[in-house]
Design a protein around this motif. Structure first.
Motif, mmCIF file in Angstrom:
data_model
loop_
_atom_site.group_PDB
_atom_site.id
_atom_site.type_symbol
_atom_site.label_atom_id
_atom_site.label_comp_id
_atom_site.label_asym_id
_atom_site.label_seq_id
_atom_site.Cartn_x
_atom_site.Cartn_y
_atom_site.Cartn_z
ATOM 1 N N UNK A 1 40.795 37.579 40.657
ATOM 2 C CA UNK A 1 41.492 38.044 39.456
ATOM 3 C C UNK A 1 40.459 38.799 38.631
ATOM 4 N N UNK A 2 40.559 40.127 38.650
ATOM 5 C CA UNK A 2 39.594 40.943 37.910
ATOM 6 C C UNK A 2 39.688 40.660 36.419
ATOM 7 N N UNK A 3 40.894 40.352 35.942
ATOM 8 C CA UNK A 3 41.087 40.104 34.513
ATOM 9 C C UNK A 3 40.405 38.815 34.074
ATOM 10 N N UNK A 4 40.575 37.754 34.867
ATOM 11 C CA UNK A 4 40.009 36.452 34.499
ATOM 12 C C UNK A 4 38.633 36.208 35.110
ATOM 13 N N UNK A 5 38.266 37.013 36.095
ATOM 14 C CA UNK A 5 36.971 36.835 36.731
ATOM 15 C C UNK A 5 36.978 35.876 37.901
ATOM 16 N N UNK A 6 38.119 35.306 38.219
ATOM 17 C CA UNK A 6 38.206 34.334 39.301
ATOM 18 C C UNK A 6 37.832 34.983 40.638
ATOM 19 N N UNK A 7 36.900 34.382 41.353
ATOM 20 C CA UNK A 7 36.522 34.849 42.676
ATOM 21 C C UNK A 7 35.612 36.060 42.698
ATOM 22 N N UNK A 8 35.415 36.708 41.555
ATOM 23 C CA UNK A 8 34.615 37.939 41.539
ATOM 24 C C UNK A 8 33.157 37.653 41.881
#
Length: 435
Positions: A328-335
Motif C-alpha cells: 500500500x503506497x499510501x500507508x507504506x505497508x510492504x514498501x
C-alpha cells in the motif's frame, strides 16, 4: 554523494524546458506551447567544461491560476529552488518585466543560494538593452540569453559552474536503474514518494499527471538505486495530446535504460489489458521485473485477496519469473520489502554462472532422457555456456538446434530456474550447431 543541483524556475512559457534542453544538448525536457506542460520537477544530468551537475526543470510558477495543479506546481518549483545549490530565474526578455516576475523574485531573494537572473528570448544579438528593466527585480546582474539559438548560454554557464560547491560524485554506473511503470492512476508516484521518503513527484488522481520521467538516486544498505517515475503508459490509440505522447515516449526510454522495472498494479481494478501490455514492454526489452500489487489495503476480505492472486498466472503468466509484493503506497505497508527485493532481482539479472555448473546441470538433464525427436532424428545438447548478462543469456550447442521447439525451450528455462537463482530476471536461450 550527489551532483550539485541547478534549479531553473520562472513563470510559465518563459522557455524553461527549451533552456534546459539547450544546457544539456538533448531533448529530454518536454517543450510545448501550452501552459503548465512541465508539472513535476524533472532532473537532467549536465556537463560544462568537465564540471558535472544536475539541472532541474520545474513547472511554471503562477500565483493566480485556474489550473487544478497550480498550487502543486508552484510548491514543486519552490522545493526545487530550496534544495538547489544554484538557481536560474528565467524571465521573458521579449515582453519585459511581466506580472508575476516580482513575486517570483521576492521568493528567490529569501533563498540563501546564488541566483542567476537569465533574460531569455533575446534571439537577435544586440538587444542587450532589453535587460535594463530587470535590474529592478533586485537579483543582481541580468544575463541576456537565447535558449532557442544558444546566444549567451556559454557565459552564463561559466558563471554558474564557478558558483557550484564541490561535491562527491556518485557514479551513475554504480546505480541499479529502476523504472516504476504501470497504467495511469495505479499509484506509481505515491510509491515513488514513499520509497524516497519525500514528496518528489506530484501525486494526483488525474490520469497523466506525471508526464516527464524523473530520476532520483538513493542509497540503502550499501546499494545505490536510480529511481525513475514514468508517465502512465496507456494504449497508443488513447494518446490524443501530443504532450502525453512525448511522455509515453519518455517512459519507453526509461524502460530501455532500466535494469529492473516495477510494474505497479492497481488491485482495485485488477490486472487489466494495459497491465499486460506494460509488462510485455518490460519483458521484451530484457528488464528484470517486480510486480507490486498496490492498494492491497482496499481488499477487504481474504476471498478477494485469494481470487486476485489466483488470477495472476492467467493474466501475467508470461512474466511468471517476476516476484510479487503486496503493498500500500499510501500507508507504506510492504514498501520496506521493495528495495531488498530489487537488489535480489538485480543480482540475478547481472550474475555470471560458470560453464562447469551449467554443464553439470546438462548432464543431469541428459540422465532424465527428456529430449525432442522428429523424423528419426533426436536432439542432443552437447554443452552450454553463459554468453551474456543483464539479462542472462545461455547458449546451448546441439546436434540439431532447429529441432528445439517452444515447449522444450520452456522446459530448459524451468530447469535453469530450479538450479540457479534467477529471481525476477528474464533469460534468453540461444541454440547453435555443435562445431
Amino acid at each position: 554523494m550527489t551532483l550539485p543541483i541547478v534549479a531553473v524556475v520562472g513563470r510559465p512559457n518563459v522557455g524553461k524546458s527549451t533552456f534546459v534542453n539547450r544546457m544539456i544538448q538533448a531533448q529530454d525536457a518536454i517543450v510545448h506551447a501550452a501552459s503548465g506542460v512541465t508539472r513535476d520537477r524533472s532532473y537532467h544530468r549536465a556537463d560544462w567544461n568537465g564540471r558535472e551537475f544536475m539541472l532541474v526543470d520545474t513547472g511554471g510558477i503562477e500565483f493566480t491560476s485556474d489550473d487544478e495543479f497550480g498550487a502543486s506546481i508552484r510548491q514543486q518549483a519552490v522545493v526545487a529552488a530550496h534544495e538547489a545549490d544554484v538557481v536560474v530565474f528565467l524571465v521573458d526578455g521579449s515582453v519585459g518585466v511581466a506580472p508575476g516576475d516580482e513575486e517570483v523574485a521576492s521568493l528567490l531573494r529569501r533563498e540563501k543560494v546564488p541566483v542567476f537572473l537569465a533574460v531569455n528570448k533575446l534571439d537577435t544579438p544586440g538587444r542587450e538593452e532589453a535587460i535594463h528593466d530587470f535590474w529592478g527585480l533586485g537579483l543582481g546582474q541580468p544575463w541576456p540569453v537565447s535558449a532557442l539559438h544558444g546566444h549567451g548560454s556559454g557565459d552564463l554557464l561559466d558563471a554558474i559552474v564557478e558558483s557550484l560547491p564541490e561535491r562527491e560524485v556518485l557514479e551513475e554506473e554504480d546505480a541499479i536503474g529502476v523504472a516504476i511503470i504501470g497504467k495511469p492512476n495505479a499509484g506509481k508516484s505515491s510509491l515513488y514518494n514513499k520509497l524516497l521518503g519525500v514528496e518528489r513527484a506530484i501525486v494526483s488522481d488525474v490520469a497523466g499527471t506525471t508526464r516527464d520521467a524523473i530520476d532520483t538516486v538513493l542509497e540503502r544498505d550499501g546499494r545505490v538505486f536510480r529511481l525513475v517515475d514514468t508517465a502512465g503508459l496507456r494504449r497508443k490509440s488513447r494518446i490524443d495530446e501530443s504532450v502525453e505522447y512525448y511522455g509515453f515516449v519518455r517512459a519507453m526510454r526509461a524502460i530501455d535504460r532500466a535494469d529492473v522495472a516495477v510494474l505497479v498494479v492497481d488491485v482495485a481494478t485488477g490486472v487489466t489489458d494495459q497491465d499486460q501490455r506494460v509488462a510485455r514492454f518490460a519483458e521484451e526489452r530484457g528488464c528484470g521485473l517486480l510486480i507490486a500489487l498496490n492498494k492491497w489495503d482496499l481488499l477487504e476480505t481474504p476471498e478477494e485477496k485469494t481470487e486476485l492472486v489466483a488470477r495472476l498466472p492467467d493474466k501475467l503468466g508470461f512474466v511468471g519469473f517476476a516476484p510479487v509484493l503486496r503493498v500500500s503506497a499510501l500507508k507504506g505497508t510492504g514498501v520496506h520489502k521493495m528495495l531488498p527485493m530489487l537488489s535480489t532481482i538485480y543480482d540475478a539479472y547481472a550474475q555470471e554462472i560458470s560453464t562447469s555448473a551449467l554443464n553439470r546441470l546438462l548432464t543431469d538433464l541428459r540422465a532424465t532422457g527428456h529430449t525432442v525427436s522428429k523424423g528419426g532424428k533426436m536432439l542432443r545438447l552437447k554443452y552450454a555456456t553463459q554468453t551474456g548478462t543483464r539479462p542472462p543469456v545461455f547458449t546451448f550447442f546441439a546436434n540439431h538446434p532447429r529441432m528445439v521447439d517452444a515447449n522444450y525451450e520452456r522446459y530448459l528455462e524451468n530447469r535453469l530456474r530450479e538450479a540457479f537463482d534467477l529471481t525476477g530476471t528474464p533469460v534468453k536461450l540461444r541454440f547453435r550447431q555443435k562445431g
